[in-house]
Design an enzyme around this catalytic site. Structure first.
Site: not given
Ligand SMILES: Cc1ncc(COP(=O)(O)O)c(C=O)c1O
Length: 412
Positions: A125, A203, A206, A229, A369
């Site tokens: 992401h 990260d 998910q 999430k 993203c």
């Molecule tokens: C794999 C992953 N990492 C990071 C994020 C970023 O999350 P946030 O916007 O809440 O920081 C997302 C959000 O879609 C995601 O799916």
């Protein structure tokens, strides 16, 4: 609320928004990978905090302030226990993005220089790409990407080969891909990274919402995730960090709460975790996240995973019957989370999402993203359906019906 069996989770009534009717039809929410819906217990916990206990935390000596502090720190305790990580090294951030930036700034800046490498993957992401781009540009380091195979998997032989070159100082990887659904073998990846002397970051945005695991089993130096999430509110995320590293790092942001003592010329830092929590915290959001992990724990993460696996398997089976539809990501349902990205030949993903909306089916369309991944896959956008505990086979059926209708509208 407690499911009789894993595949029979029936919690829709716990989620008030799902009572809504959109365009005269029952709301079918299939965009939980973007943000999940919130159970009543989360909404109530935040409501009750504001109605009964609102005060600033850590500072007040009066009862209300002590109550607010207890609620906020109690939430941290439960979040840490839910993840199997020490409380003092469980830091509240605004979201996963801020958690990853915290590592890039506070660990990366003092530790990275010319000739060093940061290794990430093509399936990240933007939140796990851009902070490293900024860091590498500033420090003269090199950002490298592990390839994603055509099936949406990482190649661990390539990982070993890059690590063997001896320049990777930091390795950061998604636990579960928000586009492909791939569940990466992060404990193995982290172990390989550590053996090669790299600091490891995962990260888990998910993963925490849907997988039964303990962050301590992954054993990364830093594990980041985001509350909204995982059935929690927006505005709160989490960074679990290794104590020795957090203690050796300078603060990320300066201000109130993160100091021990401030003098005219310099300051000393508060203990962990508050050293990394400058300014007034997102108190109600912390309380809400505590209620969210309580809710997930009561369902049982094994049941949550079994439910999402069942839905994903059903979706893959039903979608396969739609002519011209191609699903991206791993074919093995055990290797993927509750995210299904797909294309339908002859219909742009945005048109698909719009036509699904007419049927009150919420799916996402776009690059999610993850533009480098889109480029790697040779697509500009995909449609994506993603599930959580409140989804049912009927929701998948509604998606399939909406997609078939879209094909008809397009004369396909
Ligand atoms: C794999 C992953 N990492 C990071 C994020 C970023 O999350 P946030 O916007 O809440 O920081 C997302 C959000 O879609 C995601 O799916």
């Amino acid at each position: 609320m407690t499911p009789a069996t894993a595949s029979a989770i029936d919690v829709r009534l716990d989620f008030p928004v799902l009572e809504r009717v959109v365009h005269g039809k029952r709301l079918v929410y299939l965009d939980s990978a973007a943000t999940s819906q919130k159970p009543r217990s989360v909404i109530d916990a935040m409501d009750s905090y504001y109605r009964r206990s609102n005060a600033n935390v850590h500072r007040g000596v009066y009862q209300l302030a002590e109550e607010a502090t207890e609620l906020f720190e109690g939430a941290r305790k439960r979040v840490a226990a839910f993840c199997g990580w020490e409380e003092a090294t469980t830091i509240f951030t605004r979201n996963a993005t801020e958690a990853l930036n915290l590592v890039a700034y506070a660990w990366g800046r003092p530790n990275l220089g010319q000739g060093d490498e940061v290794l990430i993957t093509e399936m990240e992401h933007h939140s796990n790409i851009v902070p490293w781009q900024l860091l590498c540009a500033e420090r003269g380091a090199r950002l490298r990407y592990l390839r994603v195979t055509d099936e949406g998997l990482l190649d661990l032989d390539e990982l070993d080969a890059v690590l063997a070159e001896g320049r990777v100082k930091l390795l950061s990887v998604a636990h579960v891909s928000n586009v492909l659904g791939t569940i990466n073998p992060v404990a193995d990846i982290v172990a390989r990274g550590r053996a090669a002397g790299a600091v490891t970051v995962v990260d888990g945005s998910q993963a925490v919402p849907q997988l039964p695991f303990q962050v301590s089993d992954v054993d990364a130096d830093f594990y980041a995730w985001t509350g909204h999430k995982a059935l929690g509110p927006t505005g709160i995320g989490v960074l679990h960090g290794r104590r020795e590293l957090l203690e050796s790092m300078p603060p990320f942001l300066g201000g109130g709460d993160m100091i021990k003592r401030v003098d005219f010329a310099e300051s000393t830092w508060n203990d962990l975790p508050w050293k990394f929590e400058a300014g007034t915290s997102a108190i109600a959001e912390g309380v809400g996240l505590g209620a969210a992990v309580d809710y997930l724990a009561a369902l049982g993460m094994d049941s949550v995973r079994a439910h999402e696996r069942d839905l994903t398997a059903y979706a893959l089976e039903q979608l396969a019957a739609i002519p011209g539809l191609r699903v991206l990501g791993p074919r093995d349902v055990d290797g993927r989370g509750g995210v299904v990205s797909f294309e339908v030949e002859g219909i742009h993903p945005h048109d698909l999402a719009e036509l699904c909306d007419r049927e009150a089916v919420c799916i996402r369309a776009g690059h999610h993203c993850a533009q480098p991944l889109m480029r790697r896959l040779g697509v500009s956008a995909t449609a994506r359906a993603s599930f959580h505990v409140y989804n049912t086979h009927e929701d998948v059926d509604a998606l399939v019906a909406a997609l078939l209708k879209a094909r008809k509208i397009f004369g396909l």
